[in-house]
Design a protein around this motif. Structure first.
Motif, PDB file in Angstrom:
ATOM      1  N   GLY A   1       0.898  -1.201   0.021  1.00 27.46           N
ATOM      2  CA  GLY A   1      -0.059   0.014   0.000  1.00 27.46           C
ATOM      3  C   GLY A   1       1.013   1.232   0.136  1.00 27.46           C
TER       4      GLY A   1
ATOM      5  N   LYS B   1      -0.039  -6.873   3.766  1.00 27.94           N
ATOM      6  CA  LYS B   1      -1.043  -6.078   3.809  1.00 27.94           C
ATOM      7  C   LYS B   1      -1.113  -5.199   5.138  1.00 27.94           C
ATOM      8  N   SER B   2      -1.617  -3.930   4.823  1.00 29.71           N
ATOM      9  CA  SER B   2      -1.589  -2.969   6.132  1.00 29.71           C
ATOM     10  C   SER B   2      -2.894  -2.680   6.606  1.00 29.71           C
ATOM     11  N   ASP B   3      -3.893  -3.555   6.346  1.00 28.29           N
ATOM     12  CA  ASP B   3      -5.056  -3.274   6.974  1.00 28.29           C
ATOM     13  C   ASP B   3      -5.029  -3.848   8.456  1.00 28.29           C
ATOM     14  N   ARG B   4      -6.127  -3.543   9.321  1.00 34.05           N
ATOM     15  CA  ARG B   4      -6.204  -3.802  10.684  1.00 34.05           C
ATOM     16  C   ARG B   4      -5.778  -5.007  10.903  1.00 34.05           C
ATOM     17  N   THR B   5      -6.493  -6.020  10.250  1.00 30.33           N
ATOM     18  CA  THR B   5      -6.637  -7.526  10.520  1.00 30.33           C
ATOM     19  C   THR B   5      -5.373  -8.180  10.189  1.00 30.33           C
ATOM     20  N   ASN B   6      -4.711  -7.620   9.095  1.00 33.72           N
ATOM     21  CA  ASN B   6      -3.332  -8.388   8.751  1.00 33.72           C
ATOM     22  C   ASN B   6      -2.298  -7.647   9.682  1.00 33.72           C
ATOM     23  N   GLN B   7      -2.555  -6.394  10.173  1.00 35.95           N
ATOM     24  CA  GLN B   7      -1.575  -5.926  10.877  1.00 35.95           C
ATOM     25  C   GLN B   7      -1.605  -6.775  12.456  1.00 35.95           C
TER      26      GLN B   7
ATOM     27  N   HIS C   1      -8.920  -6.064  17.263  1.00 39.49           N
ATOM     28  CA  HIS C   1      -7.556  -5.930  16.571  1.00 39.49           C
ATOM     29  C   HIS C   1      -6.594  -5.649  17.641  1.00 39.49           C
TER      30      HIS C   1
END
Length: 518
Positions: A400, A423-429, A477
């Motif tokens: 991203g 990936k930098s979305d909260r789920t993957n973070q 999260h």
């Protein structure tokens, strides 16, 4: 005073008070040699007042307070010392010596010390009036002692102390020392000081400190000194300590945080060592009381990614940063720079041949590359040169935005390595942070902590950012980020998390155990 020698007898810079009007003009305020000499003279007076030299761990704090007053750098100095270690004594002695000497030296060096010509003005604060009495009574005791009276009567000083309740005033030089409370309900606005000392700052009200006390130094470019011990909550004292520690990593910055735990004091005071060891036996080294009072560990109610104790436990003091490694494949995490941040590259060794019972591998940080202030074309080739010294298996980069560009470019420059877009979305973070925390809890993340490595700027920044990183939970999260304060970053933390996550899918799934129904 008979044959006793005082700093005013020294001849290095003609520091005599005979006829100041005939003294040569003072050198510019930037003359560091003169500043150090003036501090040396004041320290001699401090030693005269107390009857003994400041201990090695006390001297740096005293000198920094004096330096800040002289140079007008408006420092915010913090002192986190274990209980009964001599913190109040150090500050009291420094305050007394400065109040006596700076106004007199101002006549000799008006360009450097002119603002003290009418006296040094000092405010002594604490969260309650009773607490402020601890430090203030030490100051009163020092100035009314027989040694102090003898020194004040010396013809070169010729001073008289006037005591009126919460106010100490030097009749001839004009210095004042006033005791005040930092209680939220107290009306304390209106005073002006060159130096403000807030004792037991961990319990001070943040609003009072920032709105009422700090502005008292504005017209004098004064110095604020916060002293205290850890507690259970973050507060202004904690934040200022963290800021000072971060600023110390910047080139040319002065050290403004002074930390002394019981072990440091024990090196110089055998009786202190004996007592604290008895307290350790009574309370337990891992008790909250011992951690707060003597080990200087903050027991924060807001989660942190790693405490200072845990950071030390995961460090290998026999291991240095590894400049080159080709014997086995390594994993790499890259956190690309955004505006004021740095691009950080973290290289980790993986114990591929020795997974634990759940398939997790030991990871060791080998080295870091910190790129600040470089255009991306230059950064690419610096990264390429740095990683050429390692057998790179995979590189994890935040996907991203800028991360996509960096990943695409590195695929061209390093076709032999596996480039992984994270990936930098909260789920993957959340998955990355959970994996990193899991590895740390199992002791499967280790970093170099050899004395030589601890001196490097990269290691100091790594430690600072790891200990700064705040851990919060928002629903399902996990969020790990630097605190929202100036100069706080999390580049090293993100870079490490990216590297560690590259082995997450290689671990064996955990098996839940249940009793058979029969």
């Amino acid at each position: 005073m008979g044959t006793r020698t005082t700093p005013l007898d020294a001849t290095d810079h003609e520091l005599t008070l005979g006829m100041p009007e005939e003294t040569d003009p003072a050198p510019a305020s930037g003359d560091q040699a003169l500043i150090e000499d003036i501090i040396d003279k004041i320290v001699l007076v401090i030693d005269e007042l107390s009857g003994h030299p400041l201990r090695p761990y006390q001297l740096p704090l005293a000198r920094r307070i004096l330096e800040s007053l002289i140079t007008e750098d408006s420092a915010k100095i913090t002192a986190l010392w274990s209980r009964q270690s001599g913190k109040s004594e150090t500050v009291a002695d420094t305050v007394c010596g400065a109040a006596i000497m700076l106004p007199r030296l101002a006549r000799l060096f008006p360009d450097l010390l002119g603002k003290f010509r009418e006296g040094l003005w000092i405010g002594v604060f604490a969260p309650t009036d009773e607490m402020s009495e601890t430090l203030f009574s030490r100051i009163v005791g020092r100035l009314t002692s027989e040694r102090a009276q003898e020194l004040l009567a010396d013809p070169d000083i010729d001073e008289k102390l006037i005591t009126r309740g919460k106010l100490l005033r030097f009749k001839r030089c004009g210095s004042i020392i006033r005791k005040q409370t930092a209680h939220p309900k107290a009306q304390i606005e209106g005073q002006t000081y060159h130096l403000v000392v807030v004792d037991e700052a961990q319990a001070a009200d943040e609003k009072v400190l920032n709105k009422s006390i700090a502005p008292m130094l504005s017209s004098t470019a004064g110095t604020l000194c916060l002293t205290g011990t850890p507690t259970y909550n973050k507060n202004s004292f904690y934040e200022q300590i963290q800021k000072n520690r971060r600023e110390a990593n910047r080139k040319g910055r002065k050290k403004d945080h002074f930390q002394v735990d019981w072990k440091e004091v024990a090196k110089h005071v055998p009786r202190y060592k004996k007592f604290v060891q008895s307290e350790m036996d009574r309370l337990g080294e891992e008790s909250d009381e011992f951690k707060l009072s003597y080990r200087l560990i903050w027991l924060l109610d807001k989660g942190m990614l790693v405490t200072s104790d845990r950071f030390d436990a995961l460090g290998d003091v026999s291991m240095r940063a590894v400049q080159e490694w080709h014997r086995s494949p390594v994993v790499v995490g890259i956190d690309p720079a955004r505006k004021t941040d740095s691009t950080v590259v973290t290289v980790c060794w993986v114990g591929w041949d020795y997974p634990d019972e759940y398939g997790y591998y030991e990871h060791r940080v080998l080295n870091w590359l910190d790129l600040t202030g470089l255009d991306w074309e230059t950064q690419y080739y610096r990264i390429l040169d740095f990683l050429s010294h390692y057998n790179v298996f995979a590189i994890g980069i935040d996907a991203g935005g800028l991360g996509d560009v960096v990943a695409s470019r590195l695929r061209v420059l390093m076709p032999h390595a596996q480039i992984v877009d994270l990936k930098s979305d909260r789920t993957n973070q959340t998955k990355r942070w959970a994996h990193m925390m899991d590895l740390m809890s199992k002791g499967l993340v280790i970093w170099p902590a050899h004395a030589k490595t601890r001196q490097t700027k990269a290691w100091r920044k790594f430690r600072q950012q790891m200990e700064d990183a705040e851990l919060t939970y928002q629903g399902p999260h996990i969020i790990v980020a630097a605190p929202e304060v100036d100069a706080a970053h999390d580049d090293y933390v993100d870079s490490l998390a990216n590297a560690l996550y590259l082995t997450a899918d290689m671990a064996l799934p955990e098996v839940e155990m249940h009793n058979a129904p029969w």
